[in-house]
Design an enzyme around this catalytic site. Structure first.
Site, short mmCIF file in Angstrom:
data_model
loop_
_atom_site.label_atom_id
_atom_site.label_comp_id
_atom_site.label_asym_id
_atom_site.label_seq_id
_atom_site.Cartn_x
_atom_site.Cartn_y
_atom_site.Cartn_z
N GLU A 39 0.87 -1.17 0.00
CA GLU A 39 0.00 0.00 0.00
C GLU A 39 0.91 1.23 0.00
O GLU A 39 1.81 1.32 0.84
CB GLU A 39 -0.89 0.00 1.25
CG GLU A 39 -1.83 1.20 1.25
CD GLU A 39 -2.73 1.30 2.48
OE1 GLU A 39 -2.68 0.40 3.37
OE2 GLU A 39 -3.48 2.28 2.55
N ARG A 65 4.81 -12.55 9.80
CA ARG A 65 5.41 -11.24 9.71
C ARG A 65 6.80 -11.29 10.35
O ARG A 65 7.00 -12.01 11.33
CB ARG A 65 4.52 -10.32 10.56
CG ARG A 65 4.57 -8.88 10.29
CD ARG A 65 3.37 -8.22 10.95
NE ARG A 65 2.36 -7.97 9.94
CZ ARG A 65 2.37 -6.89 9.15
NH1 ARG A 65 3.28 -5.95 9.30
NH2 ARG A 65 1.44 -6.73 8.24
N LYS A 91 4.53 0.80 8.90
CA LYS A 91 4.59 2.12 8.25
C LYS A 91 3.91 3.18 9.10
O LYS A 91 4.37 4.31 9.18
CB LYS A 91 3.91 2.05 6.88
CG LYS A 91 4.80 1.42 5.82
CD LYS A 91 4.08 1.34 4.49
CE LYS A 91 3.33 0.03 4.37
NZ LYS A 91 2.35 -0.04 3.33
#
Ligand code: ATP
Ligand code: MG
Length: 562
Positions: free
Chosen positions: A35, A262, A272
């Site tokens: 994203e 992750r 982020k």
């Protein structure tokens, strides 16, 4: 390490199994789907190496797909940074895609769902919907708008698209099952109204599709065979499949979502959203601050793409989350820089040495090899003179026998130069040593072949000639957080653990060969670590960032550090 690269990870095993049963090799296609709401970080590097690594392994295309469905947080600048970082890591994508390219197709499919009685417009507030969602153990209750007619839904959805409503007044929901044990299946939202311009579609749309509705359909449009994502999407898989069922044509390839853990790195945050806070609250200078765990921060710090890829390969992928110690990342960059960097001399904390028996005004250009690891890197000349800088910590008036550096009455070898002996020192009014007077042995020059030059001396010091030294700004970095896991602490904000001393700026002196050093050029400053030329550096004001010290000073990596 050889082992891990040979044995198949569990994702590769899944693919091999599919190749034996349902897929042909030419069916394989992957994607990396960031994203564009921030810069890529070291966690993303794992996902990039996984997806592009599979592409290389199976000779299959890998798309770079921007998951750009939230105009409130996304920007073109982030798209550009992400492309630069993926390229810098050494990967080539097959095609550059954007979820926003599919807005019309997604809309058309949403209309199809409405017509098939599989989606409806809900006109409640988000609070009302939240109450009806139920709990994991209690079924939800239906919205009063759940049984709207197809015609009414069509009209409302068209009006949503036409911009007739305020944000928050209506949403489109999939009509699935309000009693599903999987909360995500309880009529999830597919579209919401957002009167925001999008960085690519501008004001064409004021309804935007949600992640779950977008992601699987985008995979389907691109005919991605294996859609690999992190574990938090495991409960979304059922919904991913349900959405695909609504549009799937058996003549086409059906994407599969599979999940891996992750990757978390110690002493930092890999999110982020959290990194954005560090930027916005000026804890760091920007997304590419060399203390940031972003790809661009690591690059500015002096990391190489190879070292990041080797790190990602070594940790591999896993089914469960764990914390990877940052010293493993440092191990990999040290290992690579040791092979590729030229050795130079730079003094970070200077103390003047005067060689009293060296003729005044004389200078010599001594031969020095650029790397003991790689003869092809050749040699260079370094100037020697009567006045030198050495490291303050390399001199003591008195010291015990284990101190192999310079002490009064003791000898050391100057790297690539002569053997010197400390005779006396001068102090300022505060008792601080400001100069050391030494004598040197003129016959002891390294490499000259004389008996004196072969004399074994315990300590070797780096140095620079005062007359030729270039001043340089030296930036030393420490961990950005004092806690190894700053974002996992109960009742504490990760910002509480910011290390107030993560940056130290010194003025040091470097040898004159560094005058022409270019941005991002990397060096080993002998005995002091690996350094990289900062992008703010100019010939008039040199700036070097320390990538990493020569040895691990925090945690020893077993048996690998020497
Ligand atoms: P962030 O919370 O940092 O924004 P994200 O998962 O929301 O992370 P995306 O841009 O959606 O970021 O991620 C792109 C891809 O990278 C996704 O497939 C995601 O699963 C993967 N990814 C993100 N963070 C990590 C991580 N720490 N380890 C491994 N893969 C990751
Ligand atoms: Mg995200």
């Amino acid at each position: 390490m050889g082992e891990t690269s040979k044995s198949l990870n569990f994702i590769e095993q899944i693919i091999e199994e599919d190749l034996r049963s349902t897929h042909s090799k030419s069916d394989l296609r992957f994607r990396f789907p960031p994203e564009p709401n921030g810069y890529l970080h070291i966690g993303h590097a794992s996902s990039i190496c996984l997806n592009f690594g599979l592409g290389l392994r199976y000779n299959a295309p890998v798309n770079l797909r921007f998951d750009d469905t939230n105009p409130a947080k996304e920007e073109k600048a982030f798209v550009d940074a992400i492309k630069r970082d993926v390229s810098w890591l050494g990967y080539e994508w097959d095609t550059e895609r954007y979820a926003s390219d599919y807005f019309q197709q997604l809309y058309d499919w949403a209309v199809l769902l409405i017509k098939n009685g599989k989606a409806y417009v809900d006109s409640q507030t988000s609070e009302e919907m939240a109450v009806q969602k139920g709990t994991p153990t209690e079924a939800g209750s239906p919205s009063p708008f759940r049984e709207r007619s197809v015609e009414e839904n069509m009209q409302l959805f068209q009006d949503m698209k036409a911009g007739k409503f305020e944000e928050g007044t209506h949403v489109l929901r999939a009509k699935i099952n309000m009693a599903s044990p999987n909360m995500l299946m309880r009529d999830p939202i597919m579209y919401r109204i957002l009167h925001k311009a999008h960085h690519r579609t501008n004001t064409d749309w004021c309804i935007y599709p949600m992640y779950d509705w977008t992601h699987g359909e985008s995979d389907y449009i691109e005919q991605v065979s294996h859609s690999l994502c992190t574990l938090e999407f495991l409960p979304h898989r059922e919904l991913y499949d349900w959405f695909l069922d609504q549009v799937y044509n058996p003549a086409q390839l059906r994407p599969k979502q599979r999940e891996f853990a992750r990757r978390n790195l110690s002493h930092t945050v890999v999110s982020k959203r959290k990194l954005l806070r560090l930027v916005q609250e000026n804890v760091v200078e920007g997304w590419d601050d060399p203390r940031m765990p972003t790809i661009s921060g690591l690059r500015r710090r002096g990391y190489t793409p190879e070292s990041i890829r080797n790190f990602a390969d070594t940790i591999g992928i896993a089914k469960r989350e764990n914390l990877i110690d940052v010293s493993l990342l440092e191990f990999h960059v040290r290992e690579h820089l040791n092979k590729i960097t030229p050795r130079v001399m730079g003094v970070l904390d200077p103390l003047k040495v005067v060689i009293t028996n060296y003729p005044e005004g004389k200078e010599e250009w001594l031969e020095a090899e650029n790397s003991p690891e790689d003869e092809s890197m050749g040699t260079r000349k370094i100037p020697f003179g009567r006045e030198l800088y050495i490291e303050k910590a390399d001199f003591k008036e008195e010291a015990n026998r284990k101190f192999f550096r310079l002490k009064l009455g003791g000898e050391v070898r100057l790297k690539n130069g002569y053997i010197i002996k400390a005779e006396s020192c001068t102090k300022d009014d505060n008792g601080e040593i400001i100069e050391v007077q030494c004598s040197y042995d003129p016959k002891s020059l390294s490499g000259s072949g004389t008996e004196e030059s072969l004399r074994k001396i315990k300590g070797t010091l780096h140095w620079v000639s005062v007359a030729h030294a270039l001043p340089a700004e030296i930036r030393l970095y420490d961990r950005l957080f004092t806690h190894e896991s700053p974002d996992g602490q109960k009742d504490r904000d990760f910002m509480d653990f910011v290390n107030p001393a993560s940056l130290e700026v010194l003025t040091g002196y470097v040898e004159p060969s560094l005058a022409s050093a270019q941005e991002e050029e990397r060096f080993q400053f002998q005995r002091m670590g690996y350094f990289c030329v900062d992008r703010q550096s100019t010939p008039e004001h040199l700036i070097f960032n320390r990538t990493v010290g020569l040895r691990d000073s925090w945690v020893k990596i077993q048996g690998k550090d020497d």
